[in-house]
Enzyme design. Structure first.
Site, PDB file in Angstrom:
ATOM      1  N   LYS A   1      21.369  -3.044   6.782  1.00  0.00           N
ATOM      2  CA  LYS A   1      22.116  -3.876   5.835  1.00  0.00           C
ATOM      3  C   LYS A   1      23.594  -4.066   6.218  1.00  0.00           C
ATOM      4  CE  LYS A   1      18.624  -3.671   2.310  1.00  0.00           C
ATOM      5  NZ  LYS A   1      17.644  -2.585   2.238  1.00  0.00           N
TER       6      LYS A   1
ATOM      7  N   TYR B   1      12.206   3.424  -1.360  1.00  0.00           N
ATOM      8  CA  TYR B   1      11.622   2.489  -0.405  1.00  0.00           C
ATOM      9  C   TYR B   1      12.276   2.718   0.944  1.00  0.00           C
ATOM     10  CZ  TYR B   1      10.517  -1.974   1.915  1.00  0.00           C
ATOM     11  OH  TYR B   1      10.097  -2.940   2.796  1.00  0.00           O
TER      12      TYR B   1
ATOM     13  N   ASP C   1      18.081   8.263   4.359  1.00  0.00           N
ATOM     14  CA  ASP C   1      17.899   6.828   4.548  1.00  0.00           C
ATOM     15  C   ASP C   1      19.061   6.134   3.839  1.00  0.00           C
ATOM     16  OD1 ASP C   1      17.250   4.223   4.776  1.00  0.00           O
ATOM     17  OD2 ASP C   1      15.263   4.365   3.837  1.00  0.00           O
TER      18      ASP C   1
HETATM   19  C1  LIG Z   1      16.229  -2.333   2.793  1.00  0.00           C
HETATM   20  C2  LIG Z   1      15.829  -0.926   3.027  1.00  0.00           C
HETATM   21  C3  LIG Z   1      14.983  -0.555   4.080  1.00  0.00           C
HETATM   22  C4  LIG Z   1      14.278  -1.547   4.940  1.00  0.00           C
HETATM   23  O1  LIG Z   1      15.149  -2.319   5.704  1.00  0.00           O
HETATM   24  P1  LIG Z   1      14.635  -3.721   6.280  1.00  0.00           P
HETATM   25  O2  LIG Z   1      15.780  -4.188   7.110  1.00  0.00           O
HETATM   26  O3  LIG Z   1      14.335  -4.589   5.100  1.00  0.00           O
HETATM   27  O4  LIG Z   1      13.411  -3.442   7.088  1.00  0.00           O
HETATM   28  C5  LIG Z   1      14.763   0.798   4.289  1.00  0.00           C
HETATM   29  N1  LIG Z   1      15.333   1.718   3.512  1.00  0.00           N
HETATM   30  C6  LIG Z   1      16.129   1.393   2.477  1.00  0.00           C
HETATM   31  C7  LIG Z   1      16.750   2.474   1.660  1.00  0.00           C
HETATM   32  C8  LIG Z   1      16.394   0.064   2.194  1.00  0.00           C
HETATM   33  O5  LIG Z   1      17.160  -0.250   1.142  1.00  0.00           O
END
Ligand SMILES: *Cc1c(COP(=O)(O)O)cnc(C)c1O
Length: 426
Positions: A265, A142, A237
């Site tokens: 995060k 994701y 990511d």
């Molecule tokens: C949480 C997450 C996102 C999206 O971040 P948001 O702040 O919720 O938009 C993108 N990539 C990864 C790997 C994530 O865990």
């Protein structure tokens, strides 16, 4: 009716599904979401006054524990000086310098407000830099909710993906190829077919959005080699894994240097902050220097930066990760032993401050493996734990998070609760 139920019903009258992000609605596990009243250290309290040992940690940001006094003080102090200016501040330089210090692959970094923004911008940048349209992602990963990433695999291995959300035109996903995670063969085939037309590959270098799934060394090293050979931008990511699996993220664990990294995060310590950064040559293609447009009214918000900086400062302290990792390992070992004693088909795994729990006989390597796990069993386990005062993510497809504010005693309490629940659910 308890207060959580009352609030959920009221929320549903004004907020679609009663929540502002779908997983919070407990759709995957059933029941009523807990409305959180406050959090401190390793705990959250719901509106009924029930206390939980928390392993959601706001989905990762709460690595130093909730409402850490130093972080709260940093935000308070920043707030007294004004909430937002729409002009550059010194704090933004300080946090950019700190990110570059922690992640050697990052020569230039831009701050944004969410992980979605970071990945969306990194992909636009990779396309602008390479002049190519095609992108590759992996099944079960994701990367936020931008159009070109809400894609599921097409019918054939190398066919284009299909939208995984209503409202995403098929035309947009035509450029996205979706490959199985950890499948080096499929990856090689894909690059043999259209390597020099691929702008970027975006990878969760340890997947945390299909529960926790680790890559093989062969997979990540092949990916780096193939992207390098074909002039494709490799985007790590690390929105979830950055500053979480290790100070320097997964890239520091595998010794791989990605071209771009997305962060989120932990980097905001609980405030809305995310970032993307990497090679100077690529990063200089974004506006105002280059032709790839990217902007944000609240980007580099002073409160978010203050919370992020202080959080990064705390996690850089001597022994932070040794402590965090030891806690995670204690929990995972305890859960595995408790499950074995109860004869439950269960296995837990971890990396750094992040862990996964699977109702399966071995640790999954892919999304297909995850789909073969026993989701019904997870639901019973989840609710048993919640009733016993332990909060995990409300879905079998979510990873869980440790904080430095947890203690060996709280972990042993968690394991004791799990032992009872394993016995009940059979
Ligand atoms: C949480 C997450 C996102 C999206 O971040 P948001 O702040 O919720 O938009 C993108 N990539 C990864 C790997 C994530 O865990």
């Amino acid at each position: 009716m308890n207060r959580n139920e009352q609030l959920f019903n009221r929320a549903k009258n004004v907020i679609p599904g009663g929540v502002n992000s779908p997983v919070r609605a407990f759709g995957s596990v059933g029941g009523t979401p807990r409305f959180i009243k406050k959090a401190q250290g390793a705990f959250v309290w719901d509106e009924n006054g029930q206390r939980y040992i928390d392993y959601v940690g706001s989905w990762g940001p709460a690595i130093v524990g909730h409402a850490h006094p130093e972080v709260v003080e940093a935000v308070r102090e920043a707030a007294l000086g004004g909430l937002s200016f729409g002009a550059p501040t010194e704090g933004e330089i300080l946090i950019a310098e700190k990110i570059a210090e922690i992640l050697p692959s990052v020569e230039r970094v831009r701050l944004v407000s969410s992980g979605t923004e970071a990945t969306m911008s990194a992909i636009r940048l990779a396309r602008g830099y390479t002049g190519r349209d095609k992108i590759v992602k992996f099944e079960g990963c994701y990367h936020g909710h931008s159009d070109s990433l809400l894609v599921k695999a097409g019918s054939g291995l190398l066919t284009y993906g299909n939208p995984s959300s209503a409202g995403v035109p098929e035309d947009f996903t035509r450029h996205t190829v979706v490959l199985p995670y950890n499948d080096t063969e499929a990856l090689s085939q894909c690059f043999a077919e259209f390597g020099n037309r691929i702008a970027c590959v975006i990878l969760e270098p340890v997947a945390g959005n299909m529960n926790l799934v680790k890559p093989s060394a062969q997979f990540v090293h092949t990916l780096r080699r193939l992207t390098e050979q074909s002039g494709t931008v490799l985007i790590y990511d690390e929105v979830m894994t950055g500053f979480r699996v290790a100070l320097g993220g997964v890239q520091s664990v595998h010794g791989i240097v990605p071209d771009l990294t997305t962060m989120g995060k932990v980097i905001g310590g609980g405030m809305p902050l995310a970032a993307f950064g990497g090679k100077k040559e690529i990063m200089d293609c974004i506006s105002p220097l280059g032709g790839v447009y990217q902007a944000g009214t609240l980007s580099g918000n002073p409160l978010s930066v203050a919370a992020g900086l202080k959080t990064l400062e705390i996690i850089q302290r001597e022994g932070f990760y040794e402590h965090l990792n030891a806690l995670t390992e204690r929990l995972v070992n305890g859960l595995n032993a408790a499950a074995q004693a109860a004869g439950a088909t269960f296995v837990a795994d971890s990396i750094g401050g992040m862990f996964g729990m699977y109702f399966a006989d071995k640790v999954p390597q892919s999304y297909a493996d995850m789909q073969a796990s026993d989701v019904e069993c997870f639901k019973r386990f989840f609710h048993g734990m919640l009733e016993g005062g332990v909060a995990f993510g409300p879905s079998a497809y979510e990873a869980c998070f440790m904080s430095a504010a947890h203690t060996p005693e709280l972990i042993d309490e968690t394991v004791a609760t799990a032992a009872k629940v394993f016995a009940q659910i059979g």
